[in-house]
Scaffold this motif. Structure first.
Motif, short mmCIF file in Angstrom:
data_model
loop_
_atom_site.label_atom_id
_atom_site.label_comp_id
_atom_site.label_asym_id
_atom_site.label_seq_id
_atom_site.Cartn_x
_atom_site.Cartn_y
_atom_site.Cartn_z
N ALA A 1 9.32 20.07 39.44
CA ALA A 1 9.15 19.08 40.51
C ALA A 1 10.24 18.00 40.43
CB ALA A 1 7.76 18.45 40.43
N PHE A 2 10.52 17.52 39.24
CA PHE A 2 11.54 16.49 39.04
C PHE A 2 12.90 16.98 39.53
CE2 PHE A 2 14.75 14.47 36.23
CZ PHE A 2 14.47 13.13 36.44
N MET B 1 6.01 3.13 35.40
CA MET B 1 7.22 2.39 35.75
C MET B 1 8.16 2.12 34.57
SD MET B 1 8.80 1.47 38.42
CE MET B 1 7.55 1.32 39.69
N PRO B 2 7.66 1.77 33.39
CA PRO B 2 8.61 1.53 32.29
C PRO B 2 9.51 2.74 32.03
CG PRO B 2 6.44 0.71 31.69
CD PRO B 2 6.27 1.46 32.99
N TYR C 1 4.43 10.46 38.84
CA TYR C 1 4.67 9.12 38.30
C TYR C 1 3.81 8.90 37.06
CZ TYR C 1 4.16 4.01 38.10
OH TYR C 1 4.10 2.70 37.70
N GLU C 2 2.52 9.19 37.17
CA GLU C 2 1.61 9.01 36.04
C GLU C 2 1.98 9.94 34.88
OE1 GLU C 2 -2.50 7.77 38.35
OE2 GLU C 2 -1.93 9.89 38.27
N PHE D 1 7.43 9.62 43.65
CA PHE D 1 6.62 10.43 42.75
C PHE D 1 5.17 9.96 42.65
CE2 PHE D 1 10.31 12.17 39.93
CZ PHE D 1 10.69 13.00 40.96
N GLY D 2 4.75 9.08 43.54
CA GLY D 2 3.35 8.67 43.58
C GLY D 2 3.05 7.34 42.93
N GLY D 3 4.08 6.59 42.57
CA GLY D 3 3.89 5.28 41.95
C GLY D 3 3.66 4.20 42.98
#
Length: 158
Positions: free
Chosen positions: A115-116, A17-18, A11-12, A60-62
């Motif tokens: 990973a994605f 998020m955007p 995520y990072e 994804f860790g968000g």
């Protein structure tokens, strides 16, 4: 949340998020223009893109925006029941999502993309399986999937 080795979450690394919200908005715009997928998604709610963005971001860790305010893994599975998705639908969905990720310039380093794509492959295959069912024997508190870097150990930095 960065791990003890200072390896960012997927995520990072993706940009937060955007990025996920922009990805899903652009992606579903393509889906609604696609001859194969449009009939499947033409009745989706206006919030659908945002919910999917929040779901994948959480995986994804968000932040736990999806599981605390919008649904659960169990509810996401329920949304696919009886939809009778085909392998052709799945492959096109994956193709359009990867094309959109490329267009929006999501990280393209090998570890992130591995990973994605691994998660997208895993998740879409489960969606196709569940779409053939009318009920899935899972508990309502089924935990959210958690996806990380896998065996490579972190992002590729040349």
């Amino acid at each position: 949340m960065t791990t003890e080795k200072n390896i960012p979450t997927l995520y990072e690394w993706a940009g937060g998020m955007p990025v996920f919200e922009k990805l899903m908005t652009a992606f579903y715009d393509k889906v609604l223009q696609d001859e194969l997928l449009e009939p499947v998604f033409k009745h989706m709610s206006p919030e659908h893109q945002r919910h999917v963005a929040h779901f994948i971001a959480e995986v994804f860790g968000g932040p736990k925006m999806y599981s605390t305010a919008e649904g659960s893994h169990f509810k996401m599975i329920q949304k696919h029941l009886g939809k009778h998705l085909t392998e052709q639908h799945r492959k096109r969905w994956v193709q359009l999502l990867i094309e959109t990720a490329d267009t929006l310039q999501l990280p393209d380093d090998p570890e992130f993309r591995s990973a994605f794509v691994a998660y997208i492959e895993w998740g879409t295959r489960i969606a196709v399986i569940n779409s053939q069912e009318t009920a899935v024997p899972l508990q309502p508190d089924e935990p959210m999937p958690k996806w990380g870097w896998g065996e490579p150990g972190g992002p590729y930095i040349p």
